[in-house]
Design an enzyme around this catalytic site. Structure first.
Site, PDB file in Angstrom:
ATOM      1  N   SER A  58       0.794  -1.227   0.000  1.00  0.00           N
ATOM      2  CA  SER A  58       0.000   0.000   0.000  1.00  0.00           C
ATOM      3  C   SER A  58       0.829   1.282   0.000  1.00  0.00           C
ATOM      4  O   SER A  58       0.277   2.371  -0.162  1.00  0.00           O
ATOM      5  CB  SER A  58      -0.958   0.014   1.196  1.00  0.00           C
ATOM      6  OG  SER A  58      -2.072  -0.823   0.949  1.00  0.00           O
ATOM      7  N   LYS A  61       0.325   3.711  -2.804  1.00  0.00           N
ATOM      8  CA  LYS A  61      -0.710   4.757  -2.814  1.00  0.00           C
ATOM      9  C   LYS A  61      -0.146   6.165  -2.696  1.00  0.00           C
ATOM     10  O   LYS A  61      -0.843   7.132  -2.996  1.00  0.00           O
ATOM     11  CB  LYS A  61      -1.730   4.481  -1.701  1.00  0.00           C
ATOM     12  CG  LYS A  61      -2.563   3.238  -1.980  1.00  0.00           C
ATOM     13  CD  LYS A  61      -3.291   2.731  -0.763  1.00  0.00           C
ATOM     14  CE  LYS A  61      -4.019   1.423  -1.113  1.00  0.00           C
ATOM     15  NZ  LYS A  61      -4.343   0.645   0.078  1.00  0.00           N
ATOM     16  N   SER A 121      -6.147   3.935   3.973  1.00  0.00           N
ATOM     17  CA  SER A 121      -5.416   3.154   2.975  1.00  0.00           C
ATOM     18  C   SER A 121      -6.375   2.345   2.101  1.00  0.00           C
ATOM     19  O   SER A 121      -6.135   1.180   1.785  1.00  0.00           O
ATOM     20  CB  SER A 121      -4.395   2.225   3.648  1.00  0.00           C
ATOM     21  OG  SER A 121      -3.472   1.711   2.707  1.00  0.00           O
TER      22      SER A 121
END
Length: 402
Positions: A58, A61, A121
């Site tokens: 993640s 991102k 997230s």
């Protein structure tokens, strides 16, 4: 041209009130790869296997967020509505995904989606943002790769906007530098989204007019658990998939000193232990940095005007170009010095911005940086009588002082 050198030595361990002590040993880390990066100078203060390619999970991102802020800079509005289609719906994401809890038909603003991406997230938020900006996730991924390529990164490569795939690749070194690029490009993002402790979603105003399956507001804690634990922490991004293990990039600022800590590849530990370990190791790196290094902003040197031959004015003022910033260890501060090299005299004409000298900063024998010294104003050549007079004086000086 005659030159003079002026050397000023600063005892910075006194000037900046840092006690003298030896550099501490970096704590042992479980992470396969780790970097401590100085924001002000780009100096790598610690590295463990920093060039190993690991899936960012993640942490991908942050690249998605970069393109989101760029979209706003290019004319988008934080209040503009983002249509949630099946692509951006939480029900389209794989089991185990972190989610903002988006659903088709919800009414949500661009900034709300950005917040869901940074705080919760949300994989669904990443896809909703990608579709809104580029029309499809595939086109958005092309933009992600074009972005990192344009910034000069060689290893970073992405196949999705949320980091779910193990085919996304970064190194800790490149990710630390990209994090610095991100903060420098969008400094307000740290307070706008990254420092938020919680996200409550969906609210009543977000619900579809015809109802939906997600109707109860849920509070999501920021995945960055260092926000309330470590002084100065105001970002940045966590990540986990099985293939990468636990990843964490944290940044903290104290005074003018900001560090970025990246830990990646914490594997073979229980899930909740991994969340704590990655935070502990990021914290350990940050605290190591703050105990042993400090960013300093040396006082701008006083540059005396230089005598000017044959000019309408008899002198030209000087100015230093740039803003010297250095991040030094306590040992390096004891031998920090500055050298000013400027001419004793110049001959007109002189143009504002002409480089006429330099200021060099050192620690011991190592040159840290050089900054140009510029003429501050234009000075035209004087009339013929003054020119002839000055040339006569220069000739006399050469004869009497061979």
């Amino acid at each position: 041209m005659n030159m003079y050198r002026k050397i000023l030595i600063f005892p910075l361990f006194i000037l900046f009130l840092l006690p003298l002590r030896a550099l501490e040993t970096v704590p042992e880390l479980v992470a396969e790869s780790a970097v401590l990066y100085d924001f002000a100078t780009g100096r790598v203060l610690f590295e463990k296997n920093g060039e190993i390619s690991i899936p960012p999970a993640s942490m991908t991102k942050l690249v998605t967020l970069y393109l989101g802020w760029q979209y706003l800079e290019n004319g988008g509005s934080p209040d503009e509505p983002v249509e949630i289609t099946a692509t951006g719906s939480s029900f389209s994401r794989p089991v185990g995904s972190s989610l903002m809890l988006l659903e088709e038909g919800q009414k949500v603003s661009f900034l709300e989606v950005m917040t869901g991406l940074a705080v919760a997230s949300g994989n669904d938020a990443a896809y909703a943002l990608a579709e809104h900006i580029s029309g499809s996730p595939e086109a958005f991924v092309d933009q992600m790769n074009s972005l990192v390529e344009s910034l000069g990164y060689k290893t970073m490569h992405f196949v999705d906007p949320d980091g779910w795939s193990a085919e996304n690749r970064v190194t800790a070194l490149e990710y630390a530098e990209f994090s610095s690029d991100y903060i420098r490009a969008f400094p307000s993002a740290l307070q706008t989204v990254h420092s938020l402790r919680t996200l409550v979603y969906p609210k009543a105003e977000n619900l579809p007019e015809t109802g939906g399956r997600i109707i109860t507001p849920r509070e999501k804690n920021n995945t960055n658990i260092l926000l309330d634990r470590v002084e100065g922490v105001d970002g940045l991004k966590t990540g986990y998939i099985d293939e990468s293990g636990f990843n964490f990039t944290a940044t903290a600022k104290r005074g003018i000193t900001r560090f970025i800590a990246v830990v990646m590849g914490i594997r073979n530990v229980p899930y909740f232990d991994g969340i704590e370990i990655r935070a502990d190791e990021a914290e350990a790196l940050l605290e190591y940095g703050f105990r042993n290094f400090k960013t300093i902003d040396p006082e701008t040197p006083l540059l005396e005007p230089v005598f000017l031959w044959e000019g309408k004015s008899d002198e030209v003022p000087l100015i230093l170009e740039g803003d010297p910033l250095f991040t030094l260890s306590v040992d390096e501060m004891t031998s920090f010095s500055r050298e000013i090299d400027v001419p004793a005299e110049l001959t007109a004409p002189v143009r504002a911005g002409d480089i006429v000298g330099k200021v060099r900063y050192r620690t011991g024998d190592r040159v840290l940086a050089e900054f140009p010294v510029l003429a501050q104003i234009d000075v035209e050549k004087a009339n013929i009588f003054k020119v002839l007079w000055h040339r006569t004086l220069k000739l006399y000086r050469r004869i009497t002082n061979p």
